[in-house]
Design a protein around this motif. Structure first.
Motif, short mmCIF file in Angstrom:
data_model
loop_
_atom_site.label_atom_id
_atom_site.label_comp_id
_atom_site.label_asym_id
_atom_site.label_seq_id
_atom_site.Cartn_x
_atom_site.Cartn_y
_atom_site.Cartn_z
N GLU A 1 19.17 30.36 47.55
CA GLU A 1 18.28 30.94 48.55
C GLU A 1 18.84 30.41 50.05
O GLU A 1 18.66 31.19 51.01
CB GLU A 1 16.65 29.98 48.52
CG GLU A 1 16.21 30.46 47.14
CD GLU A 1 15.94 31.88 47.16
OE1 GLU A 1 15.71 32.38 48.11
OE2 GLU A 1 15.90 32.45 45.81
N GLN A 2 19.30 29.21 50.03
CA GLN A 2 20.18 28.66 51.33
C GLN A 2 21.33 29.60 51.67
O GLN A 2 21.44 29.88 52.91
CB GLN A 2 20.46 27.17 51.35
CG GLN A 2 20.62 26.53 52.45
CD GLN A 2 20.90 25.07 52.65
OE1 GLN A 2 20.53 24.60 51.69
NE2 GLN A 2 21.40 24.58 53.92
N ILE A 3 22.03 30.06 50.77
CA ILE A 3 23.23 30.93 50.86
C ILE A 3 22.61 32.36 51.63
O ILE A 3 23.22 32.92 52.50
CB ILE A 3 24.03 31.20 49.84
CG1 ILE A 3 24.73 30.13 49.37
CG2 ILE A 3 24.90 32.31 49.91
CD1 ILE A 3 25.49 29.85 48.06
N ARG B 1 15.33 39.07 46.34
CA ARG B 1 15.09 38.73 47.69
C ARG B 1 14.84 39.92 48.57
O ARG B 1 13.96 40.13 49.65
CB ARG B 1 16.38 37.74 48.32
CG ARG B 1 16.60 37.75 49.95
CD ARG B 1 15.53 36.91 50.45
NE ARG B 1 15.47 35.51 50.11
CZ ARG B 1 16.13 34.74 50.85
NH1 ARG B 1 16.61 35.21 52.15
NH2 ARG B 1 16.23 33.34 50.57
N VAL B 2 15.85 41.10 48.32
CA VAL B 2 15.55 42.43 49.20
C VAL B 2 14.78 43.17 48.91
O VAL B 2 14.15 43.90 49.81
CB VAL B 2 16.95 43.10 49.05
CG1 VAL B 2 18.22 42.40 49.56
CG2 VAL B 2 17.10 43.63 48.01
N GLY B 3 13.91 42.97 47.49
CA GLY B 3 12.79 43.65 47.10
C GLY B 3 13.03 45.01 46.84
O GLY B 3 14.25 45.77 47.05
N ILE C 1 19.93 37.46 54.65
CA ILE C 1 19.44 38.61 53.76
C ILE C 1 17.70 38.50 53.72
O ILE C 1 17.54 37.49 53.27
CB ILE C 1 20.16 38.18 52.54
CG1 ILE C 1 21.53 38.40 52.65
CG2 ILE C 1 19.46 39.18 51.19
CD1 ILE C 1 22.40 37.94 51.18
N ALA C 2 17.33 39.58 53.72
CA ALA C 2 15.79 39.49 53.94
C ALA C 2 15.26 40.81 53.23
O ALA C 2 15.94 41.62 52.49
CB ALA C 2 15.34 39.53 55.40
N VAL D 1 20.26 45.85 52.77
CA VAL D 1 21.32 46.25 51.98
C VAL D 1 22.36 45.40 51.85
O VAL D 1 22.96 45.07 52.73
CB VAL D 1 21.68 47.89 52.31
CG1 VAL D 1 22.63 48.35 51.55
CG2 VAL D 1 20.33 48.52 52.35
N VAL D 2 22.78 45.13 50.60
CA VAL D 2 23.81 44.01 50.29
C VAL D 2 24.70 44.36 49.18
O VAL D 2 24.39 45.11 48.38
CB VAL D 2 23.09 42.60 50.21
CG1 VAL D 2 22.12 42.02 51.31
CG2 VAL D 2 22.37 42.42 48.81
#
Length: 230
Positions: free
Chosen positions: A62-64, A93-95, A70-71, A75-76
């Protein structure tokens, strides 16, 4: 029983090993010994070693992801995704409005992630079989790329990073997580660990700039790179 034949074969081999070598004429060609190239790829059979029950505690995913901004909707890419440990966390995380590209150069890893994603019913993950020089990610589309403990497996890191930079949005970032060389914790053998200064040198040669250097991880360091300002 196979004992007697085995002894006979062993005796013959031993005898052959003690025979005098055949003379080589001066004009006879001597075959060159091919160099031994070590396969740096992580074996899919060892995935259990990197998914220990306490990994969440010391990996701090989560911290990384916070550090890489990244929210929801991002797009990751998870480069060198292995068995998808980080892929599924990125996907959550990105949903549903975001997307995760799970990239690896080994087909068995991609297949493992496919099964994992299906089991967890994640619909926002795209599998990508890349190469040692090109992750094959869409140009100008990524908010962040995460590379966790895969840098030492890269055969041509500068070329790969140069191509990877093309996939970033102008504000996109590449986060590279590697194990420290202090001998503590899990991770690859000490001689396989990469000095952070080498990673920085490679990234600069690839046209990237160092944004941040974090040490909040117990066993690893996090280097964050981005595109140079225009």
């Amino acid at each position: 029983m196979r004992t007697a034949p085995a002894l006979v074969i062993g005796a013959v081999l031993a005898s052959a090993c003690t025979r005098a070598p055949r003379p080589v004429h001066n004009d006879a060609p001597v075959a060159a010994t091919p160099p031994v190239i070590k396969d740096r790829s992580f074996c899919a059979c060892d995935l259990g070693l990197i998914e220990a029950a306490d990994r969440d505690e010391w990996q701090k995913p989560e911290q990384i992801m916070d550090d890489l901004r990244i929210a929801e909707g991002s797009v990751v890419a998870d480069l060198g995704a292995g068995g998808g440990w980080f892929t599924v966390r990125l996907a959550r995380r990105v949903g549903p409005k975001g997307k995760v590209y799970a990239e690896d150069v080994q087909a068995p890893m991609i297949q493992t992630i496919e099964r994992r994603v299906a089991r967890e019913e994640l619909k926002n993950v795209v599998m990508v079989l890349g190469t040692q020089t090109d992750a094959k990610l869409p140009a100008g589309s990524l908010d962040a790329v995460l590379i966790v403990d895969a840098y030492h497996e890269m055969e041509q890191p500068v070329t790969l990073l140069r191509n990877l930079a093309l996939s970033l949005k102008p504000s996109g970032m590449i986060g590279i997580v590697n194990y420290k060389k202090d001998g503590g914790g899990p991770g690859p053998a000490m001689e396989e660990r990469v000095d952070p200064e080498k990673v920085i040198h490679d990234a600069l040669a690839a046209g990237l700039v160092l944004r941040k250097r974090e040490n909040f991880l117990r066993y690893q360091h996090l280097l964050t790179f981005g595109l140079p300002p225009k």
